[in-house]
Design a protein around this motif. Sequence first.
Motif, PDB file in Angstrom:
ATOM      1  N   SER A  55       0.851  -1.186   0.000  1.00 42.48           N
ATOM      2  CA  SER A  55       0.000   0.000   0.000  1.00 42.48           C
ATOM      3  C   SER A  55       0.885   1.233   0.000  1.00 42.48           C
ATOM      4  O   SER A  55       1.714   1.410   0.897  1.00 42.48           O
ATOM      5  CB  SER A  55      -0.919   0.013   1.227  1.00 42.48           C
ATOM      6  N   GLU A  91      -2.294  -1.499  -3.493  1.00 40.29           N
ATOM      7  CA  GLU A  91      -3.076  -0.258  -3.476  1.00 40.29           C
ATOM      8  C   GLU A  91      -2.116   0.877  -3.736  1.00 40.29           C
ATOM      9  O   GLU A  91      -1.182   1.094  -2.964  1.00 40.29           O
ATOM     10  CB  GLU A  91      -3.768  -0.096  -2.110  1.00 40.29           C
ATOM     11  N   SER A  92      -2.331   1.606  -4.868  1.00 43.33           N
ATOM     12  CA  SER A  92      -1.355   2.624  -5.221  1.00 43.33           C
ATOM     13  C   SER A  92      -1.972   3.689  -6.113  1.00 43.33           C
ATOM     14  O   SER A  92      -2.240   3.446  -7.298  1.00 43.33           O
ATOM     15  CB  SER A  92      -0.146   1.999  -5.924  1.00 43.33           C
TER      16      SER A  92
END
Length: 286
Positions: A185, A204-205
């Motif tokens: 993340s 998650e980026s």
Amino acid sequence: MNTLKQQILTGERALFKACNRQITDSIFDHGESPLKESSNIKVTDSIFKWKYPFWYSNKVHIQNSYLEDGARAGLWYTDGIDISNTTIKAPKALRRSKNIKLDSVDMPNASETLWMCESIVMKDVSVNGDYFAMNSNNITADNFRLVGNYSFDGCKNIEITNAKLLSKDAFWNCENVTVKDTFISGEYIGWNSRNLTFINCTIESLQGFCYVDGLTLINCRLLNTTLAFEYCQNIDIDVSTTIDSVKNPYSGVIKAEGIGEIIFDDPQIEPSETTIITLREAQYAI
């Protein structure tokens, strides 16, 4: 091998150029560079309280020990480092060293640690700190946990398995990176890099994976991933989730559950160079 037990060692260069020493149940207190230029040193159940404990050393084994805040810049210019079951609380712990093995090591203040190092093996290592592992090469890590931004900047030849990385700007300016079975993340992952591969990862980026040459995602999940793959070429993306938005990729293949928005607004990019396959129809913006 000579043995020192239950000693309190003070003063600058307390054991300068020590060789073939076993040090047990001891404390290195006030005094810089206690083991500078040492060779074949084994330390167990001991505490380091002062800075620069190992510089220009060779064959250092540390077990069941503790490097306090004051033991900053602990192991520099050293060849052959084996640390296990140890807490390193001091920052800038490893720099310009090689042949490093870390097993069951906690680094709660690891800012600017592991810079410009070579041949590193980490197992069950926990790290908290920014700018971890800058410009280091030949790194393998298993069961690795990191909280800290700008990690692995400028590194080459990295293999990470079974990890959790909470890190903004991770893997920038890298080459030859493989990450497996890992949760990541952090914004802007992987910019300006070559040959990045992620397998069975959840990522998650925000605006992740831009300016990459050679990007492969195999059976990954992308969460909150917007404006992805901008100015990337030679990409092979296979994800099982919806990608929020994709912007201006140069070339390759993207397979996804769906894509919220596909943006081609750079006239110098030819959209037909990128094959996009989704289970649900995407919204194009050109």
